[in-house]
Scaffold this motif. Sequence first.
Motif, PDB file in Angstrom:
ATOM      1  N   LEU A  53       0.832  -1.200   0.000  1.00 42.91           N
ATOM      2  CA  LEU A  53       0.000   0.000   0.000  1.00 42.91           C
ATOM      3  C   LEU A  53       0.866   1.248   0.000  1.00 42.91           C
ATOM      4  CD1 LEU A  53      -2.759   1.472   0.310  1.00 42.91           C
ATOM      5  CD2 LEU A  53      -2.501   1.158   2.796  1.00 42.91           C
ATOM      6  N   SER A  54       0.610   2.130  -0.975  1.00 45.59           N
ATOM      7  CA  SER A  54       1.362   3.382  -1.090  1.00 45.59           C
ATOM      8  C   SER A  54       0.413   4.492  -1.525  1.00 45.59           C
ATOM      9  CB  SER A  54       2.502   3.233  -2.103  1.00 45.59           C
ATOM     10  OG  SER A  54       3.234   4.432  -2.243  1.00 45.59           O
ATOM     11  N   ASN A  55       0.765   5.713  -1.195  1.00 45.24           N
ATOM     12  CA  ASN A  55      -0.056   6.836  -1.629  1.00 45.24           C
ATOM     13  C   ASN A  55      -0.046   6.967  -3.143  1.00 45.24           C
ATOM     14  OD1 ASN A  55      -1.648   9.228  -1.368  1.00 45.24           O
ATOM     15  ND2 ASN A  55       0.200  10.444  -1.640  1.00 45.24           N
ATOM     16  N   SER A  56       1.157   6.834  -3.748  1.00 47.76           N
ATOM     17  CA  SER A  56       1.302   6.971  -5.198  1.00 47.76           C
ATOM     18  C   SER A  56       2.601   6.308  -5.621  1.00 47.76           C
ATOM     19  CB  SER A  56       1.309   8.446  -5.608  1.00 47.76           C
ATOM     20  OG  SER A  56       2.524   9.071  -5.196  1.00 47.76           O
ATOM     21  N   MET A  57       2.968   6.458  -6.873  1.00 47.36           N
ATOM     22  CA  MET A  57       4.245   5.984  -7.387  1.00 47.36           C
ATOM     23  C   MET A  57       5.071   7.158  -7.901  1.00 47.36           C
ATOM     24  SD  MET A  57       5.122   2.672  -7.294  1.00 47.36           S
ATOM     25  CE  MET A  57       4.763   2.851  -5.547  1.00 47.36           C
ATOM     26  N   LEU A  58       4.925   8.297  -7.269  1.00 45.91           N
ATOM     27  CA  LEU A  58       5.741   9.452  -7.602  1.00 45.91           C
ATOM     28  C   LEU A  58       7.163   9.249  -7.074  1.00 45.91           C
ATOM     29  CD1 LEU A  58       3.183  12.334  -7.021  1.00 45.91           C
ATOM     30  CD2 LEU A  58       4.103  11.545  -9.193  1.00 45.91           C
ATOM     31  N   GLY A  59       8.050  10.162  -7.422  1.00 40.43           N
ATOM     32  CA  GLY A  59       9.473   9.922  -7.268  1.00 40.43           C
ATOM     33  C   GLY A  59      10.080  10.109  -5.912  1.00 40.43           C
ATOM     34  N   GLY A  60       9.503   9.546  -4.873  1.00 36.52           N
ATOM     35  CA  GLY A  60      10.101   9.606  -3.552  1.00 36.52           C
ATOM     36  C   GLY A  60      10.783   8.303  -3.186  1.00 36.52           C
ATOM     37  N   GLY A  61      11.578   8.329  -2.120  1.00 35.37           N
ATOM     38  CA  GLY A  61      12.277   7.126  -1.694  1.00 35.37           C
ATOM     39  C   GLY A  61      11.352   6.012  -1.257  1.00 35.37           C
ATOM     40  N   ALA A  62      10.264   6.351  -0.555  1.00 35.54           N
ATOM     41  CA  ALA A  62       9.318   5.327  -0.111  1.00 35.54           C
ATOM     42  C   ALA A  62       8.649   4.655  -1.298  1.00 35.54           C
ATOM     43  CB  ALA A  62       8.260   5.960   0.801  1.00 35.54           C
ATOM     44  N   GLU A  63       8.305   5.443  -2.298  1.00 28.97           N
ATOM     45  CA  GLU A  63       7.673   4.883  -3.489  1.00 28.97           C
ATOM     46  C   GLU A  63       8.646   3.974  -4.251  1.00 28.97           C
ATOM     47  OE1 GLU A  63       5.571   8.588  -2.305  1.00 28.97           O
ATOM     48  OE2 GLU A  63       7.663   8.033  -2.592  1.00 28.97           O
ATOM     49  N   ARG A  64       9.898   4.357  -4.274  1.00 30.33           N
ATOM     50  CA  ARG A  64      10.917   3.545  -4.937  1.00 30.33           C
ATOM     51  C   ARG A  64      11.034   2.189  -4.246  1.00 30.33           C
ATOM     52  NH1 ARG A  64      16.561   2.562  -4.585  1.00 30.33           N
ATOM     53  NH2 ARG A  64      17.518   2.277  -6.640  1.00 30.33           N
ATOM     54  N   VAL A  65      11.025   2.188  -2.915  1.00 28.99           N
ATOM     55  CA  VAL A  65      11.097   0.936  -2.168  1.00 28.99           C
ATOM     56  C   VAL A  65       9.914   0.033  -2.511  1.00 28.99           C
ATOM     57  CG1 VAL A  65      10.915  -0.062   0.144  1.00 28.99           C
ATOM     58  CG2 VAL A  65      12.483   1.830  -0.273  1.00 28.99           C
ATOM     59  N   MET A  66       8.728   0.613  -2.618  1.00 27.21           N
ATOM     60  CA  MET A  66       7.558  -0.202  -2.938  1.00 27.21           C
ATOM     61  C   MET A  66       7.655  -0.799  -4.337  1.00 27.21           C
ATOM     62  SD  MET A  66       6.037  -0.162  -0.132  1.00 27.21           S
ATOM     63  CE  MET A  66       4.282  -0.389   0.082  1.00 27.21           C
ATOM     64  N   ALA A  67       8.222  -0.039  -5.280  1.00 30.81           N
ATOM     65  CA  ALA A  67       8.436  -0.580  -6.621  1.00 30.81           C
ATOM     66  C   ALA A  67       9.426  -1.740  -6.582  1.00 30.81           C
ATOM     67  CB  ALA A  67       8.939   0.522  -7.554  1.00 30.81           C
ATOM     68  N   ILE A  68      10.481  -1.598  -5.804  1.00 27.94           N
ATOM     69  CA  ILE A  68      11.463  -2.669  -5.655  1.00 27.94           C
ATOM     70  C   ILE A  68      10.802  -3.925  -5.094  1.00 27.94           C
ATOM     71  CG2 ILE A  68      13.497  -3.406  -4.329  1.00 27.94           C
ATOM     72  CD1 ILE A  68      14.450  -0.480  -4.460  1.00 27.94           C
ATOM     73  N   LEU A  69      10.050  -3.754  -4.020  1.00 29.73           N
ATOM     74  CA  LEU A  69       9.409  -4.894  -3.375  1.00 29.73           C
ATOM     75  C   LEU A  69       8.407  -5.566  -4.300  1.00 29.73           C
ATOM     76  CD1 LEU A  69       8.810  -3.441   0.200  1.00 29.73           C
ATOM     77  CD2 LEU A  69      10.488  -5.155  -0.455  1.00 29.73           C
ATOM     78  N   ALA A  70       7.589  -4.779  -4.977  1.00 26.03           N
ATOM     79  CA  ALA A  70       6.585  -5.347  -5.876  1.00 26.03           C
ATOM     80  C   ALA A  70       7.252  -6.175  -6.969  1.00 26.03           C
ATOM     81  CB  ALA A  70       5.737  -4.230  -6.487  1.00 26.03           C
ATOM     82  N   ASN A  71       8.303  -5.645  -7.557  1.00 29.81           N
ATOM     83  CA  ASN A  71       9.005  -6.368  -8.614  1.00 29.81           C
ATOM     84  C   ASN A  71       9.692  -7.624  -8.095  1.00 29.81           C
ATOM     85  OD1 ASN A  71       8.249  -4.628 -10.647  1.00 29.81           O
ATOM     86  ND2 ASN A  71      10.125  -3.417 -10.565  1.00 29.81           N
ATOM     87  N   GLU A  72      10.279  -7.540  -6.915  1.00 27.44           N
ATOM     88  CA  GLU A  72      10.973  -8.698  -6.360  1.00 27.44           C
ATOM     89  C   GLU A  72       9.990  -9.821  -6.022  1.00 27.44           C
ATOM     90  OE1 GLU A  72      14.117 -11.052  -5.242  1.00 27.44           O
ATOM     91  OE2 GLU A  72      14.138  -9.138  -6.297  1.00 27.44           O
ATOM     92  N   LEU A  73       8.859  -9.472  -5.446  1.00 22.80           N
ATOM     93  CA  LEU A  73       7.838 -10.479  -5.153  1.00 22.80           C
ATOM     94  C   LEU A  73       7.348 -11.139  -6.431  1.00 22.80           C
ATOM     95  CD1 LEU A  73       5.843  -8.505  -2.444  1.00 22.80           C
ATOM     96  CD2 LEU A  73       7.026 -10.668  -2.060  1.00 22.80           C
ATOM     97  N   ALA A  74       7.072 -10.314  -7.449  1.00 22.62           N
ATOM     98  CA  ALA A  74       6.596 -10.849  -8.725  1.00 22.62           C
ATOM     99  C   ALA A  74       7.653 -11.759  -9.353  1.00 22.62           C
ATOM    100  CB  ALA A  74       6.230  -9.711  -9.673  1.00 22.62           C
ATOM    101  N   ALA A  75       8.935 -11.376  -9.231  1.00 25.84           N
ATOM    102  CA  ALA A  75      10.010 -12.179  -9.799  1.00 25.84           C
ATOM    103  C   ALA A  75      10.122 -13.537  -9.115  1.00 25.84           C
ATOM    104  CB  ALA A  75      11.341 -11.431  -9.690  1.00 25.84           C
ATOM    105  N   ARG A  76       9.688 -13.611  -7.861  1.00 31.47           N
ATOM    106  CA  ARG A  76       9.716 -14.868  -7.128  1.00 31.47           C
ATOM    107  C   ARG A  76       8.454 -15.702  -7.353  1.00 31.47           C
ATOM    108  NH1 ARG A  76      12.577 -13.606  -1.277  1.00 31.47           N
ATOM    109  NH2 ARG A  76      14.216 -12.209  -2.063  1.00 31.47           N
ATOM    110  N   GLY A  77       7.592 -15.240  -8.212  1.00 34.10           N
ATOM    111  CA  GLY A  77       6.375 -15.977  -8.512  1.00 34.10           C
ATOM    112  C   GLY A  77       5.279 -15.814  -7.491  1.00 34.10           C
ATOM    113  N   ILE A  78       5.356 -14.755  -6.687  1.00 36.19           N
ATOM    114  CA  ILE A  78       4.366 -14.494  -5.646  1.00 36.19           C
ATOM    115  C   ILE A  78       3.344 -13.486  -6.169  1.00 36.19           C
ATOM    116  CG2 ILE A  78       4.017 -13.595  -3.319  1.00 36.19           C
ATOM    117  CD1 ILE A  78       6.966 -14.408  -2.787  1.00 36.19           C
TER     118      ILE A  78
END
Length: 199
Positions: A53-78
Amino acid sequence: RAASEWDPDPRADPQAPPIERSRDAASLSPASESLAMVGSRAASPEHSPVALLSNSMLGGGAERVMAILANELAARGIPVDLLLIHATGEYLKQLSPSVNIVDLPASRIATSVLPIASYLRRAKPRGLLATLTSVNLAALLAHRLARSGARLVLREATTLSMTARDGRGSKARLLPHLAKHAYPHADRIVAVSQGVALD
């Protein structure tokens, strides 16, 4: 940033660190501690998703972390659902096609509680990870309203005592006090630094 978290007007953060313009999840370094807490093992037989859960995907550090996590989970087949209060921002381009974006029907963080609770009842995710103080509080309230069994993990990047002392406006000063009483109801809290953790 904390002073405007509760109802921000989404905008890019000029201080945000750059990331590669790539859709390859491997180009983003994983945040392993958060992955472990929300459930990074292979999908259960029910294929229940992990929700971020994130407010948006604008260019902040918290949003970047969420993008990293989402991609890593997806890469693991989750299965991963990325819940956004404002489905906008440059990090949307960084997301894997396997990440399911859930555009919540809310115009601000304060009105996102019921849509989040509705999602929790419907999707029954195995875990919910939220980031930023105001979004964390919305997640906590929605989790309780939905009586969700999802593991609730909150990521905190703000030194709350400093926000309470120096924040401008009543909302900015109130948020840390709300967090102090509400955060113990989460399953885990991820602090971005030792200073934040000790605070």
